[in-house]
Design a protein around this motif. Structure first.
Motif, PDB file in Angstrom:
ATOM      1  N   PHE A  25       0.820  -1.209   0.000  1.00 54.83           N
ATOM      2  CA  PHE A  25       0.000   0.000   0.000  1.00 54.83           C
ATOM      3  C   PHE A  25       0.856   1.262   0.000  1.00 54.83           C
ATOM      4  CE2 PHE A  25      -3.435  -2.886   1.146  1.00 54.83           C
ATOM      5  CZ  PHE A  25      -4.452  -2.382   0.340  1.00 54.83           C
ATOM      6  N   ALA A  26       2.053   1.186   0.534  1.00 55.41           N
ATOM      7  CA  ALA A  26       2.970   2.328   0.445  1.00 55.41           C
ATOM      8  C   ALA A  26       3.343   2.576  -1.009  1.00 55.41           C
ATOM      9  CB  ALA A  26       4.221   2.057   1.279  1.00 55.41           C
ATOM     10  N   ILE A  27       3.575   1.514  -1.759  1.00 52.55           N
ATOM     11  CA  ILE A  27       3.891   1.638  -3.191  1.00 52.55           C
ATOM     12  C   ILE A  27       2.694   2.203  -3.951  1.00 52.55           C
ATOM     13  CG2 ILE A  27       4.388   0.319  -5.298  1.00 52.55           C
ATOM     14  CD1 ILE A  27       6.079  -1.571  -3.530  1.00 52.55           C
ATOM     15  N   ILE A  28       1.508   1.686  -3.650  1.00 51.47           N
ATOM     16  CA  ILE A  28       0.290   2.179  -4.314  1.00 51.47           C
ATOM     17  C   ILE A  28       0.090   3.663  -4.032  1.00 51.47           C
ATOM     18  CG2 ILE A  28      -2.233   2.064  -4.262  1.00 51.47           C
ATOM     19  CD1 ILE A  28      -1.964  -0.960  -3.880  1.00 51.47           C
ATOM     20  N   THR A  29       0.274   4.056  -2.769  1.00 53.56           N
ATOM     21  CA  THR A  29       0.106   5.472  -2.394  1.00 53.56           C
ATOM     22  C   THR A  29       1.119   6.352  -3.107  1.00 53.56           C
ATOM     23  OG1 THR A  29      -0.734   4.820  -0.218  1.00 53.56           O
ATOM     24  CG2 THR A  29       0.062   7.094  -0.465  1.00 53.56           C
ATOM     25  N   ALA A  30       2.358   5.895  -3.168  1.00 55.41           N
ATOM     26  CA  ALA A  30       3.394   6.678  -3.852  1.00 55.41           C
ATOM     27  C   ALA A  30       3.085   6.831  -5.333  1.00 55.41           C
ATOM     28  CB  ALA A  30       4.754   5.997  -3.663  1.00 55.41           C
ATOM     29  N   LEU A  31       2.657   5.754  -5.970  1.00 56.68           N
ATOM     30  CA  LEU A  31       2.314   5.829  -7.392  1.00 56.68           C
ATOM     31  C   LEU A  31       1.088   6.698  -7.631  1.00 56.68           C
ATOM     32  CD1 LEU A  31       2.897   2.100  -8.454  1.00 56.68           C
ATOM     33  CD2 LEU A  31       4.272   4.085  -9.120  1.00 56.68           C
ATOM     34  N   ALA A  32       0.157   6.704  -6.668  1.00 54.13           N
ATOM     35  CA  ALA A  32      -1.040   7.528  -6.800  1.00 54.13           C
ATOM     36  C   ALA A  32      -0.710   9.020  -6.730  1.00 54.13           C
ATOM     37  CB  ALA A  32      -2.055   7.165  -5.717  1.00 54.13           C
ATOM     38  N   GLU A  33       0.379   9.352  -6.035  1.00 57.46           N
ATOM     39  CA  GLU A  33       0.752  10.757  -5.855  1.00 57.46           C
ATOM     40  C   GLU A  33       1.668  11.277  -6.953  1.00 57.46           C
ATOM     41  OE1 GLU A  33       2.424  10.679  -1.957  1.00 57.46           O
ATOM     42  OE2 GLU A  33       0.467  10.680  -0.929  1.00 57.46           O
ATOM     43  N   HIS A  34       2.109  10.382  -7.842  1.00 56.82           N
ATOM     44  CA  HIS A  34       2.986  10.778  -8.944  1.00 56.82           C
ATOM     45  C   HIS A  34       2.477  10.162 -10.244  1.00 56.82           C
ATOM     46  CE1 HIS A  34       5.457  11.045  -5.305  1.00 56.82           C
ATOM     47  NE2 HIS A  34       6.142  11.998  -5.922  1.00 56.82           N
ATOM     48  N   LYS A  35       2.760  10.794 -11.343  1.00 57.11           N
ATOM     49  CA  LYS A  35       2.324  10.255 -12.632  1.00 57.11           C
ATOM     50  C   LYS A  35       2.995   8.923 -12.910  1.00 57.11           C
ATOM     51  CE  LYS A  35       1.826  11.421 -17.516  1.00 57.11           C
ATOM     52  NZ  LYS A  35       2.070  12.424 -18.575  1.00 57.11           N
ATOM     53  N   SER A  36       4.283   8.841 -12.653  1.00 57.10           N
ATOM     54  CA  SER A  36       5.023   7.587 -12.793  1.00 57.10           C
ATOM     55  C   SER A  36       6.295   7.682 -11.955  1.00 57.10           C
ATOM     56  CB  SER A  36       5.380   7.308 -14.257  1.00 57.10           C
ATOM     57  OG  SER A  36       6.264   8.291 -14.758  1.00 57.10           O
ATOM     58  N   LEU A  37       6.807   6.523 -11.580  1.00 57.14           N
ATOM     59  CA  LEU A  37       8.012   6.484 -10.756  1.00 57.14           C
ATOM     60  C   LEU A  37       8.889   5.309 -11.176  1.00 57.14           C
ATOM     61  CD1 LEU A  37       6.555   7.111  -7.173  1.00 57.14           C
ATOM     62  CD2 LEU A  37       8.109   8.649  -8.405  1.00 57.14           C
ATOM     63  N   GLY A  38      10.208   5.494 -11.027  1.00 58.29           N
ATOM     64  CA  GLY A  38      11.142   4.413 -11.265  1.00 58.29           C
ATOM     65  C   GLY A  38      11.415   3.658  -9.977  1.00 58.29           C
ATOM     66  N   ILE A  39      12.059   2.520 -10.103  1.00 57.44           N
ATOM     67  CA  ILE A  39      12.324   1.680  -8.933  1.00 57.44           C
ATOM     68  C   ILE A  39      13.197   2.398  -7.916  1.00 57.44           C
ATOM     69  CG2 ILE A  39      13.499  -0.424  -8.167  1.00 57.44           C
ATOM     70  CD1 ILE A  39      12.515  -1.790 -10.687  1.00 57.44           C
ATOM     71  N   THR A  40      14.193   3.136  -8.382  1.00 59.50           N
ATOM     72  CA  THR A  40      15.074   3.852  -7.454  1.00 59.50           C
ATOM     73  C   THR A  40      14.297   4.862  -6.634  1.00 59.50           C
ATOM     74  OG1 THR A  40      16.957   3.587  -8.945  1.00 59.50           O
ATOM     75  CG2 THR A  40      17.119   5.306  -7.267  1.00 59.50           C
ATOM     76  N   GLU A  41      13.453   5.662  -7.317  1.00 60.14           N
ATOM     77  CA  GLU A  41      12.644   6.659  -6.605  1.00 60.14           C
ATOM     78  C   GLU A  41      11.678   5.984  -5.630  1.00 60.14           C
ATOM     79  OE1 GLU A  41      11.671  10.095  -9.736  1.00 60.14           O
ATOM     80  OE2 GLU A  41      11.443   8.082 -10.564  1.00 60.14           O
ATOM     81  N   LEU A  42      11.046   4.922  -6.089  1.00 58.95           N
ATOM     82  CA  LEU A  42      10.082   4.231  -5.236  1.00 58.95           C
ATOM     83  C   LEU A  42      10.743   3.628  -4.001  1.00 58.95           C
ATOM     84  CD1 LEU A  42       7.561   2.308  -7.556  1.00 58.95           C
ATOM     85  CD2 LEU A  42       6.986   3.767  -5.604  1.00 58.95           C
ATOM     86  N   SER A  43      11.908   3.032  -4.187  1.00 58.07           N
ATOM     87  CA  SER A  43      12.595   2.410  -3.057  1.00 58.07           C
ATOM     88  C   SER A  43      12.967   3.452  -2.003  1.00 58.07           C
ATOM     89  CB  SER A  43      13.838   1.663  -3.536  1.00 58.07           C
ATOM     90  OG  SER A  43      14.787   2.558  -4.088  1.00 58.07           O
ATOM     91  N   GLN A  44      13.300   4.674  -2.458  1.00 60.70           N
ATOM     92  CA  GLN A  44      13.620   5.744  -1.520  1.00 60.70           C
ATOM     93  C   GLN A  44      12.371   6.223  -0.777  1.00 60.70           C
ATOM     94  OE1 GLN A  44      15.470   8.597  -4.123  1.00 60.70           O
ATOM     95  NE2 GLN A  44      17.479   7.568  -4.055  1.00 60.70           N
ATOM     96  N   ILE A  45      11.256   6.315  -1.500  1.00 59.95           N
ATOM     97  CA  ILE A  45      10.016   6.805  -0.889  1.00 59.95           C
ATOM     98  C   ILE A  45       9.481   5.811   0.146  1.00 59.95           C
ATOM     99  CG2 ILE A  45       7.588   7.365  -1.329  1.00 59.95           C
ATOM    100  CD1 ILE A  45       8.494   8.455  -4.072  1.00 59.95           C
ATOM    101  N   VAL A  46       9.465   4.531  -0.208  1.00 57.07           N
ATOM    102  CA  VAL A  46       8.887   3.523   0.694  1.00 57.07           C
ATOM    103  C   VAL A  46       9.922   2.900   1.616  1.00 57.07           C
ATOM    104  CG1 VAL A  46       7.089   3.006  -0.994  1.00 57.07           C
ATOM    105  CG2 VAL A  46       9.137   1.585  -0.935  1.00 57.07           C
ATOM    106  N   MET A  47      11.157   3.344   1.459  1.00 60.91           N
ATOM    107  CA  MET A  47      12.255   2.898   2.324  1.00 60.91           C
ATOM    108  C   MET A  47      12.427   1.380   2.318  1.00 60.91           C
ATOM    109  SD  MET A  47      12.025   5.592   5.516  1.00 60.91           S
ATOM    110  CE  MET A  47      10.281   5.337   5.803  1.00 60.91           C
ATOM    111  N   SER A  48      12.508   0.825   1.111  1.00 57.63           N
ATOM    112  CA  SER A  48      12.763  -0.602   0.934  1.00 57.63           C
ATOM    113  C   SER A  48      13.830  -0.778  -0.142  1.00 57.63           C
ATOM    114  CB  SER A  48      11.484  -1.334   0.508  1.00 57.63           C
ATOM    115  OG  SER A  48      10.535  -1.351   1.554  1.00 57.63           O
TER     116      SER A  48
END
Length: 260
Positions: A20-43
């Motif tokens: 759900f952290a990934i879903i929330t992050a993607l919902a707040e941005h048009k698109s994201l790469g794995i590097t950006e997502l890993s930083q946002i969700v801290m995984s």
């Protein structure tokens, strides 16, 4: 509440939290790469990648070509729309069920199909001491319930056979259908008469009558039923209940946009 239930409440499932952290992050941005997502969700990147591939397989995220960027599809919107549809359906149906409940003093149920079962999404209890034992969220088979029959009656034979392809017809009483062939015979009558009947097929001593509710596209999306013990049954009551259910179901269908 036992210790296990307490532990489940206190300790969230980490994998679900990450998803759900990934879903929330993607919902707040048009698109994201794995590097950006890993930083946002801290995984780690590998963890995020595994989640994304699973969500992609399920149709909840999309990725174009070999691009590293991911975005949400409309699958979540589709799922939430169905939930909202049921909320609207209950709010539309509630006053009609209350009215029929006052007139009949019997139990009323609103049910929808989920696979080879029906799920009760709303109910009105009987005003008698002798009443049907049921609950919102409870399940029963399609083949032995009045609601199940109206949900099936306007489907093609091939659709019905596919629904029951891997289903064992388990007789709850001596009157329960034991095969899809016998059920299909009855469904022809259900379709022509515009209502379905459970004649002690789910529970001995209990009868149910159901009418179909249609959406704006003409699909049967729910069934509205009244349930009563056979000892309170009469032909006059039966005809009255059919009329009450069909009138209510017709009005609800019209409010959902259905036009005959």
């Amino acid at each position: 509440m036992n210790n296990e239930e307490n532990a489940l409440q206190i300790e969230p499932v980490s994998s679900v939290m990450k998803m759900f952290a990934i879903i929330t992050a993607l919902a707040e941005h048009k698109s994201l790469g794995i590097t950006e997502l890993s930083q946002i969700v801290m995984s780690s990147k590998s963890t995020v990648y595994r989640f994304l591939q699973t969500m992609k397989m399920l149709g909840f995220v999309s990725q174009e070509g070999d691009d590293d960027r991911y975005w949400l599809t409309l699958k979540l919107f589709e799922v939430s729309s169905k939930a909202l549809e049921y909320v609207d359906l209950v709010s539309l149906t509630e006053p009609y069920m209350a009215s029929i409940g006052e007139k009949t003093k019997e139990a009323l149920h609103l049910g929808v199909r989920d696979g080879d079962s029906i799920i009760y999404i709303y109910k009105v209890d009987a005003q008698y001491n002798l009443r049907m034992q049921s609950r919102i969220g409870g399940r029963n088979p399609l083949y032995s319930t009045a609601i199940g029959k109206v949900l099936l009656a306007e489907r093609s034979e091939s659709d019905i056979r596919q629904i029951f392809e891997k289903v064992d017809f388990i007789p709850s009483t001596a009157k329960t259908h034991v095969s899809v062939d016998s059920l299909l015979e009855e469904l022809n009558d259900v379709k022509s008469q515009g209502y379905g009947v459970d004649n002690e097929e789910q529970e001995e001593g209990l009868r149910c009558i159901a009418a179909p509710i249609y959406d704006r596209l003409g699909n049967v999306i729910a069934g509205l039923s009244v349930s009563f013990p056979t000892l309170r049954h009469s032909s006059e009551k039966f005809d009255q209940y059919v009329s009450l259910l069909q009138d209510a179901a017709s009005s609800i269908s019209e409010k959902l946009g259905y036009k005959k």
